[in-house]
Design a protein around this motif. Structure first.
Motif, PDB file in Angstrom:
ATOM      1  N   SER A   1       0.831  -1.226   0.000  1.00  0.00           N
ATOM      2  CA  SER A   1       0.000   0.000   0.000  1.00  0.00           C
ATOM      3  C   SER A   1       0.860   1.267   0.000  1.00  0.00           C
ATOM      4  O   SER A   1       0.338   2.370  -0.002  1.00  0.00           O
ATOM      5  CB  SER A   1      -0.862   0.000   1.272  1.00  0.00           C
ATOM      6  OG  SER A   1       0.018   0.075   2.403  1.00  0.00           O
ATOM      7  N   TRP A   2       2.211   1.096  -0.026  1.00  0.00           N
ATOM      8  CA  TRP A   2       3.096   2.253   0.114  1.00  0.00           C
ATOM      9  C   TRP A   2       2.874   3.271  -0.999  1.00  0.00           C
ATOM     10  O   TRP A   2       2.731   2.911  -2.174  1.00  0.00           O
ATOM     11  CB  TRP A   2       4.565   1.803   0.105  1.00  0.00           C
ATOM     12  CG  TRP A   2       5.485   2.946   0.414  1.00  0.00           C
ATOM     13  CD1 TRP A   2       5.847   3.393   1.641  1.00  0.00           C
ATOM     14  CD2 TRP A   2       6.117   3.819  -0.539  1.00  0.00           C
ATOM     15  NE1 TRP A   2       6.681   4.481   1.531  1.00  0.00           N
ATOM     16  CE2 TRP A   2       6.845   4.776   0.215  1.00  0.00           C
ATOM     17  CE3 TRP A   2       6.123   3.914  -1.922  1.00  0.00           C
ATOM     18  CZ2 TRP A   2       7.593   5.783  -0.380  1.00  0.00           C
ATOM     19  CZ3 TRP A   2       6.866   4.912  -2.528  1.00  0.00           C
ATOM     20  CH2 TRP A   2       7.592   5.831  -1.766  1.00  0.00           C
ATOM     21  N   GLU A   3       2.837   4.571  -0.584  1.00  0.00           N
ATOM     22  CA  GLU A   3       2.749   5.658  -1.575  1.00  0.00           C
ATOM     23  C   GLU A   3       3.769   6.720  -1.233  1.00  0.00           C
ATOM     24  O   GLU A   3       4.149   6.866  -0.055  1.00  0.00           O
ATOM     25  CB  GLU A   3       1.350   6.301  -1.534  1.00  0.00           C
ATOM     26  CG  GLU A   3       0.273   5.487  -2.229  1.00  0.00           C
ATOM     27  CD  GLU A   3      -1.128   6.043  -1.922  1.00  0.00           C
ATOM     28  OE1 GLU A   3      -2.098   5.392  -2.320  1.00  0.00           O
ATOM     29  OE2 GLU A   3      -1.232   7.116  -1.263  1.00  0.00           O
ATOM     30  N   GLU A   4       4.182   7.484  -2.236  1.00  0.00           N
ATOM     31  CA  GLU A   4       5.098   8.614  -2.018  1.00  0.00           C
ATOM     32  C   GLU A   4       4.542   9.456  -0.861  1.00  0.00           C
ATOM     33  O   GLU A   4       3.345   9.748  -0.824  1.00  0.00           O
ATOM     34  CB  GLU A   4       5.174   9.463  -3.289  1.00  0.00           C
ATOM     35  CG  GLU A   4       6.309  10.476  -3.304  1.00  0.00           C
ATOM     36  CD  GLU A   4       7.681   9.821  -3.120  1.00  0.00           C
ATOM     37  OE1 GLU A   4       8.016   8.923  -3.912  1.00  0.00           O
ATOM     38  OE2 GLU A   4       8.384  10.213  -2.156  1.00  0.00           O
TER      39      GLU A   4
ATOM     40  N   GLN B   1       7.296  -1.592  -7.380  1.00  0.00           N
ATOM     41  CA  GLN B   1       6.832  -1.038  -6.089  1.00  0.00           C
ATOM     42  C   GLN B   1       7.889  -1.248  -5.005  1.00  0.00           C
ATOM     43  O   GLN B   1       8.018  -0.465  -4.082  1.00  0.00           O
ATOM     44  CB  GLN B   1       5.522  -1.776  -5.726  1.00  0.00           C
ATOM     45  CG  GLN B   1       4.895  -1.431  -4.397  1.00  0.00           C
ATOM     46  CD  GLN B   1       4.100  -0.125  -4.427  1.00  0.00           C
ATOM     47  OE1 GLN B   1       4.331   0.690  -5.310  1.00  0.00           O
ATOM     48  NE2 GLN B   1       3.221   0.065  -3.478  1.00  0.00           N
TER      49      GLN B   1
END
Ligand SMILES: CCC[C@@H](CC(=O)O)C(=O)C(=O)O
Ligand SMILES: [Zn+2]
Length: 295
Positions: A77-80, A231
């Motif tokens: 689920s990692w986002e900038e 990712q």
């Protein structure tokens, strides 16, 4: 000793299927070591040396134990803008309780790497470190004092490599500092006043993809980043002790090589710290030896 990228070793062929789903099944609820950073940099520090810094050292990363399931959730689920994670877990008895995973490891091309170990006179294998990094993470420039056969499993990693003799251009922290072995120079915003010789630096670039293997000789500097094609990235190191030929009875050949001079400089620094007891006396004493006499 020079770095080399090998694309046909099949060293970790059996690990090319180690994607997140497979590792969730095989690592499951094992607790794994994960570093957290507020920036994209994961600069290593030795927690045992922080006391010598009269507490003005602020750790750039936080080390936590996290169940692999939880780590995998963050990874997917990692986002900038999210806090970055970097799992760096030794393949040891703590996490090797899945016969599938053990079988994959047994199926590595051990005959090939054992041949390299023998022919190059390395010491024993000391560690296999499994690394899973969110995209864009950077391990800033540093050197290690072990031989490293670095295997890329998933995603792409960009290495910038410098020979040991670039020591004077990369300004490593003092040996007693928590960031011992790490360059002081911020590659993204170099302070050329403090580190003027960094202007002369020239690196060798290598981008590793799945199945590629990089032989990284001891004392070679490396800056490493996980590229953003995927990712996350997955890698596995094979660290070997440097081997008996370094500093034993074998006749020393002159002129000395870069890595040998690096070892000598480190030993001088360590001896001075040991003898003077106060790390703040090392600089003035070295200056007294140098100024007006060797400069
Ligand atoms: C903890 C080890 C990190 C690794 C670099 C990277 O893949 O980010 C490295 O420096 C090495 O393999 O020596
Ligand atoms: Zn390293």
């Amino acid at each position: 000793m020079k770095p080399v990228v090998l694309t046909d070793t099949n060293l970790v062929g059996s690990a090319l299927k180690w994607n997140c789903h497979y590792l969730q099944e095989t690592l499951g609820n094992n607790l794994c070591t994960v570093y957290l950073s507020k920036t994209h940099k994961f600069k290593y520090f030795d927690v045992n040396q922080t006391k010598k810094c009269d507490n003005d050292f602020s750790p750039p990363t936080e080390k936590v134990l996290m169940k692999f399931q939880e780590f995998a959730k963050h990874l997917k689920s990692w986002e900038e803008g999210d806090r970055r994670l970097y799992m760096q877990q030794l393949l040891n008895e703590k996490i090797l309780n899945s016969s599938q995973l053990v079988n994959d490891i047994l199926t590595f091309n051990w005959s090939w790497i054992r041949r390299q170990q023998k022919q190059n006179n390395w010491g024993p294998l000391t560690a296999n470190l499994l690394m899973i990094s969110t995209q864009g993470n950077v391990t800033p420039a540093h050197f290690d004092n072990q031989q490293n056969v670095f295997a890329q499993i998933y995603g792409y990693k960009r290495f910038i490599l410098f020979p040991p003799e670039d020591y004077d251009k990369l300004y490593p922290h003092p040996v007693w500092h928590p960031h011992d072995r790490q360059s002081q120079v911020d590659f993204e915003n170099p302070d050329y006043t403090k580190f003027p010789k960094f202007r002369e630096i020239k690196g060798h670039e290598a981008v590793l993809g799945p199945g590629d293997v990089l032989y990284l000789p001891l004392y070679w500097w490396h800056h490493v980043e996980s590229l953003c094609q995927t990712q996350y990235t997955t890698s596995l190191t094979f660290w070997y002790k440097a081997g008996p030929t370094h500093g034993s009875s074998v006749t020393t050949m002159y002129p000395l090589e870069g890595y040998q001079k690096m070892a000598i400089m480190r030993n001088v620094e360590k001896m001075l710290v040991e003898t003077l007891k106060d790390v703040n006396e090392v600089g003035p004493l070295l200056r007294a030896i140098l100024e007006g006499r060797y400069t």
